[in-house]
Design a protein around this motif. Structure first.
Motif, PDB file in Angstrom:
ATOM      1  N   LEU A   1       0.831  -1.207   0.000  1.00 51.19           N
ATOM      2  CA  LEU A   1       0.000   0.000   0.000  1.00 51.19           C
ATOM      3  C   LEU A   1       0.866   1.258   0.000  1.00 51.19           C
ATOM      4  O   LEU A   1       0.543   2.246  -0.664  1.00 51.19           O
ATOM      5  CB  LEU A   1      -0.951  -0.005   1.203  1.00 51.19           C
ATOM      6  CG  LEU A   1      -2.027  -1.094   1.194  1.00 51.19           C
ATOM      7  CD1 LEU A   1      -2.898  -1.000   2.442  1.00 51.19           C
ATOM      8  CD2 LEU A   1      -2.892  -1.010  -0.061  1.00 51.19           C
TER       9      LEU A   1
ATOM     10  N   THR B   1      -5.289   6.687   5.205  1.00 52.09           N
ATOM     11  CA  THR B   1      -5.613   5.266   5.269  1.00 52.09           C
ATOM     12  C   THR B   1      -4.906   4.634   6.464  1.00 52.09           C
ATOM     13  O   THR B   1      -3.841   5.096   6.894  1.00 52.09           O
ATOM     14  CB  THR B   1      -5.255   4.570   3.930  1.00 52.09           C
ATOM     15  OG1 THR B   1      -5.764   3.247   3.935  1.00 52.09           O
ATOM     16  CG2 THR B   1      -3.771   4.507   3.697  1.00 52.09           C
TER      17      THR B   1
ATOM     18  N   SER C   1      -5.307   1.489  -0.751  1.00 56.34           N
ATOM     19  CA  SER C   1      -4.397   2.546  -1.178  1.00 56.34           C
ATOM     20  C   SER C   1      -5.076   3.913  -1.210  1.00 56.34           C
ATOM     21  O   SER C   1      -6.247   4.022  -1.611  1.00 56.34           O
ATOM     22  CB  SER C   1      -3.866   2.201  -2.580  1.00 56.34           C
ATOM     23  OG  SER C   1      -3.158   3.280  -3.127  1.00 56.34           O
TER      24      SER C   1
ATOM     25  N   ILE D   1      -4.754  -2.288  -4.172  1.00 53.25           N
ATOM     26  CA  ILE D   1      -3.945  -1.197  -4.726  1.00 53.25           C
ATOM     27  C   ILE D   1      -4.484  -0.844  -6.106  1.00 53.25           C
ATOM     28  O   ILE D   1      -5.239  -1.616  -6.692  1.00 53.25           O
ATOM     29  CB  ILE D   1      -2.454  -1.597  -4.826  1.00 53.25           C
ATOM     30  CG1 ILE D   1      -2.304  -2.850  -5.705  1.00 53.25           C
ATOM     31  CG2 ILE D   1      -1.861  -1.869  -3.438  1.00 53.25           C
ATOM     32  CD1 ILE D   1      -0.857  -3.190  -6.018  1.00 53.25           C
TER      33      ILE D   1
END
Lengths: 421, 421
Positions: A249, A347, A373, B419
């Motif tokens: 990420l 996040t 992400s 992602i």
């Protein structure tokens, strides 16, 4: 292009836009979609004159000494024109928010009360180089029943004018008012300032561009502005997090497209996982040419990182640089985000349900994510369809703005002669 | 009261409000309700010091030569204090909008996306004489998780200070931050101007008062302003309308409470019903001492009405005066409303389903009604509970604003390590 502005012409433009709104607000979805489909077609059919107009812009840009990367962004070619055309067809396929009625209830007085979604009215778009905005922003405004006044960058003036000419043809063929989409006929900055005072005719301003442009618009405008200064996005790696996931990420946030506002700028790491995590994440980032700037605790674990300065914490690098800080826990991470963040995107990587919930609730950014992400804060990814802008101020809209955010709701009441006692 | 403002003190106030927001946003509904209930109790328990503080204001007002009607509005007595206390208990009983999650969907990438309702942050209330606003506006902000900075009129300063002192006691007893509710410690106008530039700390400004005050705030503020200049409300009597109902609605709109913004100012009448309707409605209005100012066609049917001037059409009388115009049909009525109206409240009296639907769709005022009195455009009547203000600009909120309009929505995303490819 004139040097002194013609205030009457600008006011006429704004008044014409306002007049177009009555017809637009009552236009059927089918008519709006026909105009969008026709414009998508015209862009392909009229590719050659568009590219010729763009060539004039490019020639002018070269004479002005604009950088090659700037000229690249400005350039139109058949692929880009096809992309603009596709975007319009997609917007035609979205559902129309206008006219939706929600929350209909019967009140004790016997009246029925609900909310009906309606267009905002007149939108002023102020934007910089890329001419595709002239197609897609106008399309979003049209689909949501708003009239739009476009003020693109002077470097793209010829291409913008050519695109708006096609808009007028599409609107005319479908029987919609041409003043639904208008281009400001001068690139003089004073023209923008004059428009920003016309609160009687214009309902919303959306500036897209650098922070300087946006701050200037906010300062001058008497019209509400939807704004987004910058994106200083954080990823917090919690105690007990899946550290492989955290590496992926962090990498995706930083390197997948570093130049955009939802890319990652600061990594916050729980001290309990710092020893295990930092060497791996720094190695992975370096393998993608990212410079890591670390806090003193980071320096203790990865001795050769660049020492972070106070100026690194609020920085929006938009580049292959990442700030990294070890924190005592989620509270310290949230305090750091509140102090240095930009309310854009944050996040958490965690396996704790409790802390995932607390992070979602307590972090007041436009998009708060768990185990995903930062790059997902995007109208397309979040399911809004195309986006016309992104708001990091909380009024009206917060985060990416799609068609729904280009509308508002009025109250509607159905009675049978009720009066107030 | 100081003559020169202390900018540092004002900034401290704003920063303290901002700091309180983190705790407030995460406060449980139960805690907020306990504070509201305690405040409702304290107002009754501490009635005597409130009335004494108010007596100082009234004495000052008499020395300043304020009118008797102004002093009446300013005065507190046991009934009014009981009313304030009841209002707080009602607000405690409303459901809390904060934390509500809606629109949760799974996207093709596998992330779950939804919207969570959150407080706006810091609200600056600027208002005039009535001290009850110090209780109810603060209560609405608290319930919706916002910190509030109160800036009441100088004439009510002592009562406002006494009420805020009780707020601080209630917040302290419940363990909520005292800076959730603060009063600006000076009545200097420069203090307001300084606060209106603090966009970093304050999220929303709600001015309540005359048009002059509101225009001044909009001009100076860099913070979004929810505003409502005036209410020029229309009732359109359609061809084939129930004319007895139309008389009742005209009468209720004009005479039930002429001094408020949702009272009726202009009556538009379809020419096909003018002969049958005008003599009756004018007689009914005159029986309630209303002066009718009519267009030339009205004068032809009711010869002794006062001839209306061009200045009557945009007038907000707030008095027992009504403008009356005969129109060719609904299109002309809507054109008149667009030209002279204030986007506040408009109603149609009709038996035609088709025209009821068209009127609802085409008139873009904050509240559009069919066969009901304009007086229903009110937070309580529409079911919002108490209202903190009314917006006639379309951004963020349009119409009466309740608890929900004091919040916004952020995006929340739940992933499993996704992602962007």
């Amino acid at each position: 292009m004139t040097l002194s502005i013609d205030h009457t012409a600008l006011e006429t433009l704004a008044v014409q836009a306002r007049r177009a709104t009555s017809q637009l607000a009552a236009t059927s979805t089918a008519s709006k979609d026909r105009a969008l489909e026709r414009m998508a077609q015209l862009l392909i059919e009229q590719e050659r004159p568009l590219i010729e107009a763009n060539a004039q812009d490019l020639e002018g840009g070269r004479l002005k000494g604009l950088s090659q990367s700037f000229l690249d962004r400005l350039a139109l070619n058949p692929e880009r024109i096809a992309g603009m055309s596709d975007a319009l067809r997609q917007i035609a396929a979205f559902s129309d928010p206008v006219g939706e009625i929600t929350d209909m209830v019967v009140r004790p007085s016997g009246i029925q009360v609900g909310r009906m979604r309606i267009p905002l009215g007149v939108v002023l778009m102020i934007y910089e180089a890329r001419p595709n905005v002239t197609a897609d922003a106008a399309a979003l405004c049209l689909k949501s029943g708003n009239a739009v006044i476009l003020r693109g960058g002077s470097e793209a003036f010829c291409a913008n004018r050519a695109i708006v000419k096609l808009w007028h043809q599409a609107l005319l063929e479908v029987g919609l008012p041409q003043h639904a989409i208008q281009l400001v006929g001068t690139t003089d900055r004073a023209a923008v300032e004059a428009l920003l005072k016309m609160e009687e005719w214009i309902d919303l301003v959306i500036p897209r561009g650098g922070e300087g442009l946006i701050r200037k618009v906010v300062e001058v405008s008497r019209i509400p502005v939807i704004k987004h200064y910058k994106g200083v996005c954080h990823l917090y790696v919690d105690e007990g997090a899946d550290l492989d996931m955290a590496v992926e990420l962090a990498l995706n946030g930083k390197v997948q497209r570093p130049s955009v506002c939802n890319s990652l700028e600061t990594l916050l790491v729980h001290e309990a996982v710092a020893d295990a995590f930092l060497p791996n994440v720094v190695a992975a980032l370096r393998a993608h040419d990212v410079q890591v700037r670390g806090c003193p605790l980071t320096q203790g674990i990865v001795p050769d990182v660049v020492p972070a300065q106070e100026t690194d914490w609020p920085a929006e690098y938009l580049d292959l640089i990442l700030a990294l800080k070890v924190v005592g826990g989620m509270d310290e991470a949230i305090e750091h985000i509140e102090r240095y963040g930009s309310s854009h995107t944050e996040t958490i990587v965690t396996e704790s349900h409790h802390r995932a919930q607390a992070f979602l609730r307590r972090v007041n950014s436009s998009c708060v994510l768990v185990n995903a992400s930062t790059r997902f804060n995007d109208g397309g990814q979040l399911g809004l369809g195309a986006e016309i802008g992104i708001s990091t101020s909380k009024l009206h809209a917060f985060g990416p703005m799609g068609l729904r955010e280009l509308t508002t709701q009025k109250f509607i009441v159905l009675g049978q002669g009720q009066i107030r006692p």
